[in-house]
Design a protein around this motif. Structure first.
Motif, PDB file in Angstrom:
ATOM      1  N   GLN A 151       0.831  -1.203   0.000  1.00 37.01           N
ATOM      2  CA  GLN A 151       0.000   0.000   0.000  1.00 37.01           C
ATOM      3  C   GLN A 151       0.864   1.251   0.000  1.00 37.01           C
ATOM      4  O   GLN A 151       0.583   2.214  -0.728  1.00 37.01           O
ATOM      5  CB  GLN A 151      -0.924   0.000   1.218  1.00 37.01           C
ATOM      6  CG  GLN A 151      -1.817   1.249   1.302  1.00 37.01           C
ATOM      7  CD  GLN A 151      -2.466   1.417   2.659  1.00 37.01           C
ATOM      8  OE1 GLN A 151      -2.132   0.696   3.596  1.00 37.01           O
ATOM      9  NE2 GLN A 151      -3.385   2.360   2.762  1.00 37.01           N
ATOM     10  N   TRP A 152       1.902   1.283   0.823  1.00 36.56           N
ATOM     11  CA  TRP A 152       2.794   2.436   0.861  1.00 36.56           C
ATOM     12  C   TRP A 152       3.335   2.741  -0.532  1.00 36.56           C
ATOM     13  O   TRP A 152       3.347   3.898  -0.962  1.00 36.56           O
ATOM     14  CB  TRP A 152       3.977   2.162   1.784  1.00 36.56           C
ATOM     15  CG  TRP A 152       3.651   2.041   3.237  1.00 36.56           C
ATOM     16  CD1 TRP A 152       2.458   2.302   3.845  1.00 36.56           C
ATOM     17  CD2 TRP A 152       4.542   1.604   4.260  1.00 36.56           C
ATOM     18  NE1 TRP A 152       2.543   2.063   5.180  1.00 36.56           N
ATOM     19  CE2 TRP A 152       3.823   1.638   5.481  1.00 36.56           C
ATOM     20  CE3 TRP A 152       5.871   1.189   4.283  1.00 36.56           C
ATOM     21  CZ2 TRP A 152       4.404   1.273   6.694  1.00 36.56           C
ATOM     22  CZ3 TRP A 152       6.450   0.825   5.487  1.00 36.56           C
ATOM     23  CH2 TRP A 152       5.718   0.867   6.680  1.00 36.56           C
ATOM     24  N   LEU A 153       3.790   1.725  -1.202  1.00 34.74           N
ATOM     25  CA  LEU A 153       4.428   1.925  -2.496  1.00 34.74           C
ATOM     26  C   LEU A 153       3.432   2.387  -3.556  1.00 34.74           C
ATOM     27  O   LEU A 153       3.796   3.126  -4.479  1.00 34.74           O
ATOM     28  CB  LEU A 153       5.128   0.640  -2.942  1.00 34.74           C
ATOM     29  CG  LEU A 153       6.260   0.159  -2.017  1.00 34.74           C
ATOM     30  CD1 LEU A 153       6.870  -1.125  -2.542  1.00 34.74           C
ATOM     31  CD2 LEU A 153       7.327   1.234  -1.872  1.00 34.74           C
ATOM     32  N   ARG A 154       2.193   1.960  -3.430  1.00 33.80           N
ATOM     33  CA  ARG A 154       1.176   2.444  -4.377  1.00 33.80           C
ATOM     34  C   ARG A 154       0.817   3.903  -4.110  1.00 33.80           C
ATOM     35  O   ARG A 154       0.534   4.655  -5.050  1.00 33.80           O
ATOM     36  CB  ARG A 154      -0.084   1.581  -4.290  1.00 33.80           C
ATOM     37  CG  ARG A 154       0.045   0.191  -4.861  1.00 33.80           C
ATOM     38  CD  ARG A 154      -1.327  -0.477  -5.009  1.00 33.80           C
ATOM     39  NE  ARG A 154      -2.038  -0.548  -3.719  1.00 33.80           N
ATOM     40  CZ  ARG A 154      -1.935  -1.570  -2.870  1.00 33.80           C
ATOM     41  NH1 ARG A 154      -1.132  -2.590  -3.163  1.00 33.80           N
ATOM     42  NH2 ARG A 154      -2.619  -1.587  -1.735  1.00 33.80           N
ATOM     43  N   GLN A 155       0.823   4.296  -2.845  1.00 37.51           N
ATOM     44  CA  GLN A 155       0.304   5.603  -2.479  1.00 37.51           C
ATOM     45  C   GLN A 155       1.400   6.618  -2.127  1.00 37.51           C
ATOM     46  O   GLN A 155       1.088   7.717  -1.677  1.00 37.51           O
ATOM     47  CB  GLN A 155      -0.660   5.465  -1.297  1.00 37.51           C
ATOM     48  CG  GLN A 155      -1.888   4.626  -1.644  1.00 37.51           C
ATOM     49  CD  GLN A 155      -2.919   4.615  -0.518  1.00 37.51           C
ATOM     50  OE1 GLN A 155      -2.631   4.981   0.608  1.00 37.51           O
ATOM     51  NE2 GLN A 155      -4.138   4.191  -0.837  1.00 37.51           N
ATOM     52  N   ALA A 156       2.636   6.264  -2.371  1.00 40.06           N
ATOM     53  CA  ALA A 156       3.725   7.186  -2.040  1.00 40.06           C
ATOM     54  C   ALA A 156       4.863   7.048  -3.035  1.00 40.06           C
ATOM     55  O   ALA A 156       5.087   5.974  -3.614  1.00 40.06           O
ATOM     56  CB  ALA A 156       4.233   6.934  -0.624  1.00 40.06           C
ATOM     57  N   VAL A 157       5.559   8.149  -3.225  1.00 37.54           N
ATOM     58  CA  VAL A 157       6.874   8.146  -3.869  1.00 37.54           C
ATOM     59  C   VAL A 157       7.859   8.539  -2.782  1.00 37.54           C
ATOM     60  O   VAL A 157       7.738   9.612  -2.173  1.00 37.54           O
ATOM     61  CB  VAL A 157       6.940   9.131  -5.047  1.00 37.54           C
ATOM     62  CG1 VAL A 157       8.372   9.228  -5.575  1.00 37.54           C
ATOM     63  CG2 VAL A 157       5.985   8.710  -6.146  1.00 37.54           C
ATOM     64  N   ILE A 158       8.803   7.656  -2.511  1.00 39.58           N
ATOM     65  CA  ILE A 158       9.728   7.844  -1.398  1.00 39.58           C
ATOM     66  C   ILE A 158      11.107   8.160  -1.957  1.00 39.58           C
ATOM     67  O   ILE A 158      11.666   7.377  -2.738  1.00 39.58           O
ATOM     68  CB  ILE A 158       9.773   6.587  -0.519  1.00 39.58           C
ATOM     69  CG1 ILE A 158       8.364   6.252  -0.009  1.00 39.58           C
ATOM     70  CG2 ILE A 158      10.737   6.777   0.653  1.00 39.58           C
ATOM     71  CD1 ILE A 158       8.246   4.854   0.572  1.00 39.58           C
ATOM     72  N   LEU A 159      11.640   9.305  -1.571  1.00 39.58           N
ATOM     73  CA  LEU A 159      12.961   9.747  -2.005  1.00 39.58           C
ATOM     74  C   LEU A 159      13.934   9.542  -0.854  1.00 39.58           C
ATOM     75  O   LEU A 159      13.794  10.155   0.203  1.00 39.58           O
ATOM     76  CB  LEU A 159      12.933  11.220  -2.411  1.00 39.58           C
ATOM     77  CG  LEU A 159      11.831  11.644  -3.390  1.00 39.58           C
ATOM     78  CD1 LEU A 159      11.840  13.150  -3.580  1.00 39.58           C
ATOM     79  CD2 LEU A 159      11.999  10.934  -4.728  1.00 39.58           C
ATOM     80  N   ILE A 160      14.923   8.689  -1.053  1.00 47.29           N
ATOM     81  CA  ILE A 160      15.906   8.381  -0.011  1.00 47.29           C
ATOM     82  C   ILE A 160      17.246   8.968  -0.421  1.00 47.29           C
ATOM     83  O   ILE A 160      17.812   8.596  -1.451  1.00 47.29           O
ATOM     84  CB  ILE A 160      16.041   6.858   0.194  1.00 47.29           C
ATOM     85  CG1 ILE A 160      14.693   6.249   0.605  1.00 47.29           C
ATOM     86  CG2 ILE A 160      17.118   6.549   1.233  1.00 47.29           C
ATOM     87  CD1 ILE A 160      14.718   4.727   0.677  1.00 47.29           C
ATOM     88  N   GLN A 161      17.743   9.905   0.392  1.00 50.12           N
ATOM     89  CA  GLN A 161      19.104  10.414   0.199  1.00 50.12           C
ATOM     90  C   GLN A 161      19.942   9.843   1.340  1.00 50.12           C
ATOM     91  O   GLN A 161      19.887  10.318   2.468  1.00 50.12           O
ATOM     92  CB  GLN A 161      19.111  11.938   0.204  1.00 50.12           C
ATOM     93  CG  GLN A 161      18.395  12.525  -1.004  1.00 50.12           C
ATOM     94  CD  GLN A 161      18.671  14.007  -1.194  1.00 50.12           C
ATOM     95  OE1 GLN A 161      19.401  14.622  -0.428  1.00 50.12           O
ATOM     96  NE2 GLN A 161      18.087  14.574  -2.234  1.00 50.12           N
ATOM     97  N   PRO A 162      20.724   8.785   1.059  1.00 47.23           N
ATOM     98  CA  PRO A 162      21.361   8.027   2.144  1.00 47.23           C
ATOM     99  C   PRO A 162      22.485   8.764   2.852  1.00 47.23           C
ATOM    100  O   PRO A 162      22.733   8.510   4.027  1.00 47.23           O
ATOM    101  CB  PRO A 162      21.898   6.788   1.430  1.00 47.23           C
ATOM    102  CG  PRO A 162      22.128   7.240   0.022  1.00 47.23           C
ATOM    103  CD  PRO A 162      21.024   8.212  -0.262  1.00 47.23           C
ATOM    104  N   SER A 163      23.173   9.651   2.145  1.00 46.57           N
ATOM    105  CA  SER A 163      24.290  10.373   2.772  1.00 46.57           C
ATOM    106  C   SER A 163      24.416  11.721   2.088  1.00 46.57           C
ATOM    107  O   SER A 163      24.961  11.822   0.991  1.00 46.57           O
ATOM    108  CB  SER A 163      25.595   9.581   2.650  1.00 46.57           C
ATOM    109  OG  SER A 163      26.659  10.306   3.228  1.00 46.57           O
ATOM    110  N   MET A 164      23.937  12.757   2.774  1.00 43.21           N
ATOM    111  CA  MET A 164      23.976  14.095   2.191  1.00 43.21           C
ATOM    112  C   MET A 164      25.318  14.786   2.432  1.00 43.21           C
ATOM    113  O   MET A 164      25.547  15.890   1.962  1.00 43.21           O
ATOM    114  CB  MET A 164      22.831  14.931   2.754  1.00 43.21           C
ATOM    115  CG  MET A 164      21.461  14.381   2.380  1.00 43.21           C
ATOM    116  SD  MET A 164      20.092  15.490   2.784  1.00 43.21           S
ATOM    117  CE  MET A 164      20.035  15.297   4.567  1.00 43.21           C
TER     118      MET A 164
END
Length: 848
Positions: A151-164
């Motif tokens: 459900q999360w993946l259908r209803q969200a776009v998740i942007l992960i920046q692992p090391s800024m």
């Protein structure tokens, strides 16, 4: 045998993963340890190892796409992993475009619109649990088959920046790993837990990248902000670490210390999401707290910048193991446990964001609609920026505003407003009526009164003051005097080509790029003289006036046969005007052979940098010397001074720091070096030490002196924090008055110069003539918080003093002229000290 080894490997993987999440996952998606070669939390993963895992994961999972969005100073790639359902990734650009249309109100919020979740990790390199948690999170989202994750993946776009901050991250990871024993040592005094100076928190130049969201001085920040505005996320998770003896913090923070332009609905949503974090930690009995520390005031940090740009920013702080394991008041704190907490907070952020998807999407649209309504209701319609002499400094500010999606319109015709005329080509209009209304208001704020006078970070950051660009609020729009299209960076028109055969050639000193070109000229072996006064010379086009500080290349002094070709090549490279003089006789001011044209030497600069020195300010000096003068300085620790050959340096810079360990022999060595012609610069505690060492003939009002100005009677124990806030200038802006006839001020356009002050230490004006280069104005307070009791004393203080010592010069400054790299206006004081210090003479009577 191979099959048995495979079973053993899978079992060991399952055992490690069970400590982070307790559910089976798809085996075709590789777990981090299959790529790293060790379980997450056993060692500190280097950035290249994180990158490799993300590359493998993106290649094998239809739920993830990896982007390289930029590079750090040390050329490490900046990564962004986009995670969503495969069908969302297939139309990712369409989703992004529709999301931005919703944000701007040109499209209604639809029932099936995904929520955009930004999870930022590792902006401080020595807060490693966040970056390592990103490994676990990426694997879990890519491999889990649970209905909730689907459900999360259908209803969200998740942007992960692992090391800024990959440069700082690796600095710390290498330190922690090189000290790891076969069994981790939890002793807090163990070397692993005591990082060396400057530690892994900052980036390559020792800057705090979590203070750079607004200022954008570094490529890491510039890449981050470009992605932020590209996606306009609904929720921003900002993951950090704090002291080992703490527990876990998530926002809301202290309610009285929120930035006033942030809508109340933002804090309501933050509290709603806090319920999801609390539930996650309650299930495990994990300690946590809210609302007792950290604020949401400075808009240039990772949890507050989103709040004034339409997102909901949430700060997370995990107690740090600062290594692999460490004793704490809450028991043994392991690196793996810190990763687990950050992972759980990441999941609760996603869970809460998806559950409140419609509320978050609606809030974001309402945010910009209410901004437009508030802008229309403002009496102030906008601001006029004006700068006539320094195009580079002005364009640097315009470019910064543009990066924040703030539109600025050039004036194409002169415009009269009240008693002022704003000239076309020199003036720019910044309307309040635009999308980033709240950020614009914050960037131009001159507020000096606050509900709560205790600040976690600075209380002022006014961008035009920092760039020393004259600005004024206007109550009507310039109408047709302003261009229809906003300013955009354009290549400069080519400067007029120099004519061969001239008597001399002149480079003006007003442009921010002039010192960089001068440095290149000196490195090319050109002989340069600096004008110590205004003069008018003859050019092929007629008479032309030049301001004090102009750099003159006289043909008769040059020693290289191809000198004109070298100068011509540099003029083409920097594209600054270089004017041809046909004679050494001037119609006004000194003739070119006068002693009022002083030789300019090639600087050889040493910056004291090491234990005892404020690493941030040392890094700011290093960074600005390179950017604003083209000089990469030598750097040495203070405890090596007795062993250094000082004769190779023309300038020694003392950043804020503690130099009391220097013995009399080292003071004598410095004094002799100055007397032989060296230039010694000290700022803040560096300046105070010069006074104590009797190298700088001035007085000091110490921090203790200033604290005594604040009443301390009839205080309760509960008033401790309030008193501390009153006694501290966390960061405010004050006005100094310059002696514009002094060589150290050449190139600065106006007598009044904004300075950033984050210390109460204050130099006292000298009674000797010609020594006080800059004193604080009679009404010095421009922006930010300072206790009322401090203001009269600051008005009596000196900002910059300078005098002779033998053949050399000693210069002291109460403040840091290059604060966070963006105070471009006051930086000229430092740069002038490199090239013009021997252009002044001011003797003082040394104390006995």
């Amino acid at each position: 045998m191979k099959k048995m080894l495979g079973i053993i490997l899978l079992c060991s993987i399952w055992q490690v993963q069970a400590s982070f999440f307790n559910e089976p996952v798809a085996t075709e998606v590789p777990a981090p340890e299959q790529v790293l070669g060790f379980p997450v939390g056993e060692w500190h993963a280097r950035h290249d190892q994180i990158q490799r895992y993300f590359e493998v994961l993106a290649a094998q999972s239809p739920r993830a796409e990896l982007e390289v969005i930029g590079s750090s100073h040390e050329q490490r790639p900046l990564l962004q992993l986009v995670v969503s359902a495969p069908e969302n990734l297939a139309r990712l650009e369409q989703i992004r475009s529709q999301h931005l249309a919703q944000v701007r109100g040109s499209r209604a919020v639809s029932d099936d619109s995904p929520v955009i979740i930004w999870l930022g990790y590792g902006v401080h390199g020595n807060e490693p649990s966040a970056a390592n948690a990103a490994l676990v999170l990426a694997h879990y989202l890519a491999a889990s088959n649970s209905p909730e994750v689907q459900q999360w993946l259908r209803q969200a776009v998740i942007l992960i920046q692992p090391s800024m901050n990959p440069d700082g991250h690796d600095r710390f990871a290498l330190w922690a790993n090189m000290h790891r024993g076969k069994t981790p040592v939890a002793d807090p005094q163990h070397r692993e837990h005591i990082e060396p100076w400057p530690n892994g928190r900052p980036n390559h130049y020792w800057f705090d990248l979590n203070r750079d969201w607004l200022l954008l001085q570094h490529p890491e920040s510039q890449a981050r902000i470009a992605q932020f505005h590209k996606w306009q996320p609904n929720v921003v998770g900002d993951f950090h670490e704090m002291g080992t003896n703490s527990s876990y913090f998530f926002q809301p923070g202290i309610p009285s210390r929120n930035y006033p332009l942030t809508p109340e609905r933002n804090f309501e949503l933050t509290r709603i999401l806090a319920g999801f974090h609390a539930q996650a930690f309650d299930q495990r009995g994990q300690l946590y707290y809210t609302e007792e520390s950290f604020d949401d005031f400075y808009v240039g940090k990772g949890s507050t910048y989103p709040d004034v740009t339409g997102s909901v920013g949430i700060l997370f702080e995990q107690a740090s193991s600062r290594g692999h394991a460490q004793e704490s008041i809450n028991g043994l704190l392991t690196f793996a446990a810190t990763i687990k907490n950050q992972f759980d907070a990441s999941l609760s952020t996603i869970r809460g964001s998806v559950a409140n998807r419609q509320a978050l999407l609606s809030y974001q649209q309402e945010f910009f609609q209410s901004a437009a309504q508030q802008a229309r209701a403002e009496r102030t319609k906008g601001y006029i920026l004006t700068e006539s002499q320094d195009r580079s400094r002005l364009e640097a500010l315009l470019q910064l505003l543009s990066q924040h999606q703030i539109a600025v319109y050039p004036l194409t015709a002169d415009w009269q407003y009240e008693q002022s005329t704003f000239r076309a080509g020199q003036s720019y209009y910044v309307p309040l009526q635009q999308t980033q209304y709240r950020l614009l208001k914050a960037a131009f704020s001159t507020e000096k009164s606050f509900n709560d006078n205790t600040f976690y970070d600075v209380s002022a950051w006014t961008l035009p003051y920092a760039y020393n660009i004259d600005f004024v609020a206007v109550n009507r729009e310039p109408g047709r005097a302003a261009a229809e299209q906003p300013w955009q960076a354009q290549p400069r028109a080519r400067s007029q080509t120099m004519q061969a055969g001239g008597y001399a050639y002149v480079l003006g000193w007003q442009d921010q790029l002039s010192p960089v070109m001068l440095q290149a000229m000196l490195e090319e072996g050109l002989i340069v003289r600096a004008a110590l006064g205004d003069f008018t010379g003859s050019t092929p086009q007629g008479s032309r006036s030049f301001r004090a500080g102009a750099m003159v290349v006289a043909a008769g002094l040059q020693q290289h046969a191809d000198w004109f070709f070298r100068l011509q090549r540099l003029q083409e490279r920097f594209n600054l005007p270089v004017h041809t003089l046909t004679t050494g006789l001037t119609s006004r001011g000194s003739d070119l052979g006068s002693h009022n044209f002083t030789p300019v030497r090639l600087p050889q600069v040493l910056v004291l940098a090491g234990p005892g020195v404020n690493s941030t300010e040392a890094g700011e000096l290093w960074y600005n010397l390179e950017r604003l003068a083209g000089i990469s300085p030598s750097m040495a620790e203070p405890d090596r001074l007795s062993r250094l050959n000082l004769s190779r340096y023309t300038h020694i810079l003392l950043p804020d720091g503690d130099y009391r360990s220097w013995k009399e022999s080292e003071i004598t060595k410095l004094r002799q070096w100055v007397q032989q012609g060296g230039v010694l610069w000290g700022q803040k505690r560096g300046a105070a030490w010069l006074v104590d060492a009797k190298l700088l003939q001035a007085g000091v009002w110490t921090v203790q002196d200033m604290n005594q100005l604040i009443p301390q009677h009839d205080l309760r124990y509960a008033d401790r924090e309030k008193l501390g806030g009153q006694q501290r200038i966390a960061g405010a802006i004050f006005s100094a008055e310059l002696d514009l006839s002094h060589p150290l001020t050449f190139g600065i356009p106006r007598r009044d110069l904004p300075l950033f002050k984050n210390s109460t230490l204050l130099l006292q004006p000298s009674q000797a003539p010609f020594v006080n280069v800059a004193t604080y104005s009679a009404q010095p307070h421009l922006a930010g918080y300072a206790a009322a009791e401090f203001i009269p004393r600051i008005a009596q203080g000196a900002a910059l003093v300078a005098h002779n010592l033998g053949q050399g010069r000693v210069i002291g400054m109460s403040d840091n002229p290059v604060f966070r790299g963006y105070f471009k206006g006051s930086s000229r004081l430092l740069i002038n000290a490199l090239y013009l210090s021997h252009g002044f003479n001011a003797s003082v009577q040394a104390e006995e």
